[in-house]
Enzyme design. Structure first.
Site, PDB file in Angstrom:
ATOM      1  CE1 TYR A  17      -0.439  -0.064  -6.522  1.00  0.00           C
ATOM      2  CE2 TYR A  17      -1.039   2.245  -6.360  1.00  0.00           C
ATOM      3  CZ  TYR A  17      -1.328   0.921  -6.131  1.00  0.00           C
ATOM      4  OH  TYR A  17      -2.507   0.582  -5.518  1.00  0.00           O
ATOM      5  CG  ASP A  59       3.968  -5.168  -3.254  1.00  0.00           C
ATOM      6  OD1 ASP A  59       4.976  -4.435  -3.214  1.00  0.00           O
ATOM      7  OD2 ASP A  59       2.829  -4.751  -3.017  1.00  0.00           O
ATOM      8  CE  LYS A 100       6.587  -3.125  -0.582  1.00  0.00           C
ATOM      9  NZ  LYS A 100       5.364  -2.462  -1.076  1.00  0.00           N
TER      10      LYS A 100
END
Ligand code: B12
Ligand code: B12
Ligand SMILES: Cc1ncc(COP(=O)(O)O)c(C=O)c1O
Ligand SMILES: Cc1ncc(COP(=O)(O)O)c(C=O)c1O
Lengths: 267, 515, 267, 515
Positions: free
Chosen positions: B260, B295, B367
């Site tokens: 990330y 995500d 998640k």
């Protein structure tokens, strides 16, 4: 009025007794920080969407007293209408310490206690006549109060052995209701009003109380109105003895009624 | 829900590729440490506090070690040596160095210094293990919430306001509270200190803030009889230090991703790969569930077109997690409900994607993230997008369920946004309680075919990545449509080649002792 | 500004020319009858739910200028908060004829026309440097404008052969951006600001324009800001040449830029 | 959706019971006519308008016939006789009678009178058939909307305001517009006249209002290229007259139930049973789709407990409809999504109920109603209740889809409520376009078992009703928990025993010519 609400009532009353001059207690809407005043708004404007219409929406919010109003959504609806969602920071605040909501003053008892009180004080059954008057046909509310089954696990007045409960149902003309009340020598009249469009409930309720006055029996009955848009305050303004909104149950009404009956007959 | 018919051979092939990809990166990076890994080590040895300029002492100490050209040996033994020599605590060493009263040098008795460093580290490990035990006890006592767990964020920027909101959220039904971090903290090469009240779009992650929020949640949890999990961001330039702080303060979850920072914060690749290993190891030992960030890819790339990149990245994240000692139930692999609501049959594809991930990672603590990119200022429509997200989550058995906010496109959540979001999820989960057990999707139908297609694409892309290596693949913009290079980005200056005698007591202790 | 919006602009401008004194054109929210003023509100109060809190909610609506405000929903939220939904009849109205929203004045052209205009008027490529500045890392907006791919089927500036587009990406310090703009001899600077919490975008934007002034190049560049909460009006207030909100595309910005360039170089 | 496994034998048994129940009522009622049936007959023969006191001429004329003890013979031949005798139109006869200038008597030439009545009636039938043809042509031209059709109400009380709202609704995507009737109109024993602007909770149903709205919808339909269906209430004390007006003005749908008036308006049973036959016959001939009112039961009775009463009533309504000449695709049998949202697995039961109805009436044009009773002032939660209703509707292939309003508990819809409701449905229908084709429910699972249980209960209750007859069953509060008696309720005074020579030209013409 539920038992829970009357708890608050007691609280506030005792506060008032304790200190006559209450400290101001200002309250403002809250978004994520105390006193940030955040409020959400939505409305339609009868104009097609363009930048000026959007600005009009924003200016309306300014006039309502919002700081930094933001039009977060604007969408054309066709036929010269447009829809807006806004957030803004409300400048207004109200002083909670000055608010004392009118409430019927009684304590909500349970069924047994109510029956006992009626038996003790009245020495006979309390006669209650109820109806959904004029054009209104929404009986679920009055049934919730009066019918055996009750509502949400709270039994209705028909299940009270010290109450004679007569539920006349839907769309009962005020004349009919008054006639029946006279015939049955009603102690209490219960009226339900659910349809409020164009304030038709106000007309209907006024009509009924005028009729009772005309028949000269207004003082002899305890006159109660209920419905989702009814507040005690409104009821009082209309000359009723009490008003009950959503989440009222038979025991609330019955408690009020016997309480009021005792008050009138001991005064 | 009935299982979709997937080719286990394909799943295995994809996982094998990911394993080789991750191990190659790990092997290449093993020769380095970073300034923040060393600062984290010092923190775990007891160094804390700031100097008069608000510079954290771990930073002062590590800077000093760098000046003295000592960092390549590892901070632990140098500092342990100084502690022994001057009869000081680690904190006192740091203070003395910061005050200019002490200049460090290589320990006289290297073996002894290592041993004492190990002893200090072992004590910290005991503390962390005790925190883990507290968590287990509390959960045992009050019982575990039903999944999907309701995950809510607070983001006022002020820890005290956050606490107010977090308590209310817990009382309304949140199972997990995440304190969102201030915009920009991830690019600070130090961790701010103390209780903070001034963040933008979030509240600074500090150890004191962790402590305050932990105490508040323990208190409200006791009141409502439910253990409320606390989450923060173990991400950015100080990933390992935040892991250390979180381990000490009993956080329960950490946003922690192997890529990330590279992709979304333009942090240097090496720096991130090294930091993520250490931070995950700490998380693993502390019993913390990590949340990976796939995500996010779907906010820059298209959720339909890039679905396979999410799965590929999850498989890579899984392998990195294994290397750091994380167990499957600590792997909060991230994915999201981000398909354009205007796409015909989009709901079917969301179901396919969510169920695919569920089946590929049957034991993971998935998640699942709500719609964000396609949320607009139309809060009414947004509330329904969130409701359909809730439907998919319960239908496909997700674990960590981040609650969608109808005001996503507008502001960080107001208290009422959260309140209504909880109502939304509770209503959907309740009214559909056993739906997952009732629904079957047509064999060979659109949903199953879509899942099969994404899986096949994942196998393909992982094979490609394996060929060129992960750094090159990131360079090609494989993930999130964003491209980064091995030597670009922030924080490369904090990457230090280890000397042959580099020493750090924690890996041995923690990798062995993970739960 | 989309082609659609600029159409409205032209319309309004010509109207203004046609008749200098416009008839007032009052507009009010619309529920189901013209001028009924119906508005929906929701907010939280930082007090536990009771009848007084509900009344406070109602009184706030009264202060905002709503007739007959009704609290249609009230719910306790725990921890001393309560949530309200209200409907009321807004007394305020705004005069649409007095609203003239500031808009950048240009006509949105298509890519080919823009390229042609640059070639004709500038005789060289237009240099555009863009970034998401300071702590803001939301690049999707600036990428939508600048990157080849563009957004919603509208190609970005990189695809314009007469534009040299340099997208510096996320979290670029203002200093860096200014340095690059000088180095590249930028004609246009594009800044994106998405995070607006605590008005951080205002600080960031002011910082950038101060820096440009300090470097003495403010007048040499066309300075444009965009983001979901940016309006042209706000941009102007901050000393920028234009501001673009949601649903802006590359052709809008490019049209404005070349238009503005021509204006400056012919004046 | 895959079919639930239901016992066709049970379905057949239930339908057979319903058939016998309905026929018994029909046979018992065939000996009567009513004042409103006769007024409807006169309207169909061309009588319209009001006297100075706003009393409709059909009422004046029928009252006159009653005074003259002529009504038992049927108004048609008496009036046709007078027309012939005095060379007047039906309207002129009515005016003359109202003015006191004419006193009617039995026709001199009864056969001739009947023939001329039949000729007049045949002309009206031609007009109605022509209207039906216009509808078909328009639908052919612009194509039929995809089901579920979006059905919206307007209810401002003012026909001109209603038109504004209806146009906007159509433009936003409504397929059907229903003009809700003013509170209380159903208990008026006459139909108001002309354009009206003063209703409460709805706008009066008048022929002029029908005409105005029809023209407005035709206009907006032409603009947007979609035929917009118009709906009104063929219900209450003037059911047959409203059917007549609707047939003449090309309404497309009518709320029309064989028992609603009895149960919810306390209208006399006989009156209703007679009126519903005539009104349905007119509807059938006019190609109008009727909407029955079983959904209402679930506002007074519990939606879970009383599910079987809905199905039983639908089967009865179906049989009454057949008797009047309605075809299955004209049967908008009503049911609703009214289970308490707090009930665990409520969504599963909603799916079971909706799918059961779908399978029992595969060819019917089912009308599915949104949550109303359990809607509250919490508009945000309500919007989600509506979304889940939308889900069930598309999943189970409903036809007429009444849009839920988030403000259901508050006010008749504002324009924005409708706008958002349409968005809600369109989003759900689009994102789940083919979901119905993908989803299967577990054989023997909760959903299937629930449907089987409701079916079994339906068979049982219909057998009981058959035993005691429908009036007695209504007397026991079988439907909606409300009990009514054969001789109670309003409007019994309008029930007239037919004399043996009773004549009405319409049944023969219409029952033969229904599409
Ligand atoms: C059920 C229902 C119906 C049923 C009524 C069946 C029946 N026998 O009652 C049917 C389908 C027949 C119906 C018809 C219509 N309805 Co209706 N209906 C509803 C609905 C869905 C629920 C009402 C209800 O039963 N609530 C449950 C009860 C228990 O709650 P309650 O009434 O508030 O009662 C509680 C308290 O208020 C209080 N209370 C109530 N009365 C009394 C009396 C006393 C003395 C006391 C002490 C307490 C008390 O205690 C009760 C228990 O706690 C509402 C929407 C909604 N969700 O609220 C619309 C609603 C009330 N209906 C509405 C309308 C407009 C109509 C129609 C006029 C529409 C039309 N033109 O066809 C018709 C005509 C009815 C008529 N002539 O009155 C509107 C009213 C709008 C307004 N504010 O004016 C509503 C709000 C729907 C809407 N958004 O349009 N309706
Ligand atoms: C995607 C996203 C992210 C991604 C960003 C990835 C990336 N590389 O951009 C990630 C996941 C990394 C992210 C992180 C964060 N985010 Co964010 N994010 C969003 C999200 C979901 C979508 C934004 C988006 O991409 N929109 C699509 C683009 C195309 O729209 P746009 O930006 O409006 O651009 C258009 C116009 O505005 C205009 N435009 C924009 N810029 C420019 C510039 C010029 C010159 C011109 C002419 C036009 C122009 O043209 C574009 C095309 O039409 C929004 C919520 C939402 N739905 O809006 C939250 C949101 C913006 N994020 C938010 C926050 C708080 C954060 C964090 C700070 C949270 C945290 N503490 O971790 C972090 C930190 C980021 C940082 N340091 O800035 C908040 C901001 C709240 C506020 N108003 O202050 C939002 C609103 C979410 C929320 N409700 O909390 N985020
Ligand atoms: C894994 C991960 N880390 C961090 C963040 C937050 O970004 P930052 O803390 O870098 O601002 C996110 C975004 O939600 C994330 O998914
Ligand atoms: C079949 C039917 N008729 C009529 C109505 C409306 O009631 P009324 O016109 O009697 O007020 C309804 C209620 O929605 C209904 O379902």
């Amino acid at each position: 009025m539920s038992a829970d609400m009357s708890k608050h009532l007691t609280l506030h009353t005792s506060e008032t007794v304790a200190e006559n001059r209450v400290e101001p207690n200002f309250v403002k809407p809250y978004g994520d920080t105390m006193n940030d005043g955040r409020v959400q708004l939505s409305f339609t404007l009868p104009v097609a969407l363009d930048e000026n219409a959007k600005e009009a929406a924003r200016q309306l919010a300014l006039e309502m007293g919002f700081d930094e109003p933001a039009v977060v959504h604007a969408e054309d609806m066709g036929q010269g209408f447009s829809f807006y969602v806004l957030y803004g920071q409300c400048k207004h605040r109200v002083d909670l310490s000055r608010i004392k909501v009118a409430k019927p003053e009684f304590e909500t008892l349970d069924k047994d206690a109510i029956n006992a009180l009626i038996a003790e004080k009245m020495g006979r059954k309390m006669v209650v006549v109820g109806a959904c008057i004029e054009t209104d046909a929404h009986t679920v509310g009055i049934d919730a109060i009066m019918n055996m089954k009750g509502y949400n696990g709270h039994k209705g007045l028909e299940s009270y052995h010290e109450v004679r409960a007569i539920n006349m149902g839907a769309q009962v003309d005020s004349e009919e209701l008054v006639a029946r009340a006279i015939e049955e020598q009603a102690d209490v009249i219960l009226v339900s009003q659910v349809v409020t469009q164009k304030n038709i409930h106000l007309d209907n309720l006024t009509r009924l109380s005028d009729l009772l006055e005309a028949e000269g029996i207004r003082d002899r009955v305890i006159l109660v109105v209920g419905g989702p848009r009814i507040s005690h305050e409104l009821a009082k303004e209309l000359g009723y003895d009490a008003g009950f909104g959503t989440k009222s149950y038979a025991e609330d009404v019955a408690s009020f009624a016997i309480n009021e009956w005792i008050k009138r007959h001991t005064a | 829900m009935s299982q979709l018919n997937l080719d286990q051979g394909q799943i295995d092939r994809a996982r094998e590729s990911a394993r080789r990809i991750a191990h190659r990166v790990f092997d290449d990076m093993s020769q380095y440490t970073t300034t923040t890994v060393e600062r984290a080590t010092l923190r775990l040895m007891g160094v804390d506090g700031v100097d008069d300029n608000q510079i954290p002492l771990p930073n002062r100490l590590v800077a000093h070690l760098q000046e003295q050209k000592l960092l390549a040996h590892g901070a632990a033994s140098v500092v342990a040596g100084a502690m022994a020599e001057h009869a000081l605590t680690a904190q006192q060493v740091a203070e003395a160095v910061a005050a200019g009263k002490l200049v460090l040098a290589r320990p006289k008795h290297d073996k002894a210094a290592r041993q004492s460093a190990e002893a200090i580290a072992a004590k910290m490990c005991e503390h962390i293990a005790a925190q883990r035990a507290v968590r287990s006890q509390q959960i045992d006592k009050v019982g575990e919430a039903r999944t999907p767990w309701l995950y809510l964020i607070v983001a006022t920027g002020n820890i005290f306001e956050d606490i107010v909101q977090a308590r209310a959220a817990a009382e309304q039904g949140a199972d997990i509270v995440a304190v969102i971090r201030s915009t920009g903290q991830s690019l600070l090469d130090y961790v701010p200190y103390g209780a903070t009240t001034e963040g933008f779009g979030g509240t600074y992650a500090t150890q004191e803030n962790f402590r305050l929020m932990r105490a508040a949640l323990d208190e409200v949890g006791a009141k409502i009889g439910r253990y409320i999990r606390l989450t923060n961001y173990c991400s950015g330039l100080c990933m390992p230090e935040i892991a250390a702080m979180g381990a000490m303060e009993r956080l329960d979850m950490m946003l922690n991703d192997s890529m990330y920072g590279i992709i979304f914060r333009d942090i240097n690749m090496k720096r991130t790969f090294i930091d993520q290993f250490f931070s995950r190891m700490v998380n693993a030992y502390a019993g913390i569930i990590i949340n990976t960030g796939e995500d996010n890819y779907l906010t820059t790339a298209d959720a339909f077109d890039a679905a396979h990149t999410v799965l590929a990245s999850q498989l890579i994240n899984e392998q990195f997690a294994y290397i750091s000692g994380l167990k499957p139930d600590q792997m909060g692999l991230g994915h999201a409900f981000e398909i354009n609501p205007d796409l015909e049959n989009g709901f079917l594809w969301e179901v396919a994607h969510a169920q695919l991930v569920r089946q590929v990672f049957p034991e993971a603590c998935l998640k699942y993230m709500p719609p964000t990119k396609h949320m607009t200022g139309n809060i009414f429509r947004g509330h329904i997008q969130d409701a359909l997200f809730n439907v998919v989550s319960t239908l496909t058995g997700q674990n960590i369920h981040l609650l969608g906010m109808m005001t996503e496109a507008i502001h960080t959540p107001f208290i009422q946004d959260r309140f209504l979001a909880i109502q939304n999820a509770k209503y959907v989960f309740g009214t559909m309680r056993d739906l997952h057990d009732e629904v079957e999707f047509k064999a060979g139908g659109r949903i199953e075919s879509r899942a099969q297609q994404v899986l096949a694409e994942t196998v393909g892309i992982l094979a490609d990545i394996e060929k060129i290596g992960l750094p090159a693949a990131i360079g090609r913009g494989t993930f999130a449509d964003i491209s980064r290079t091995m030597d670009g980005g922030k924080g490369l200056d904090g990457v230090i080649a280890k000397s042959p005698d580099y020493y750090n007591p924690f890996p041995d202790l923690m990798l062995a002792g993970a739960n």
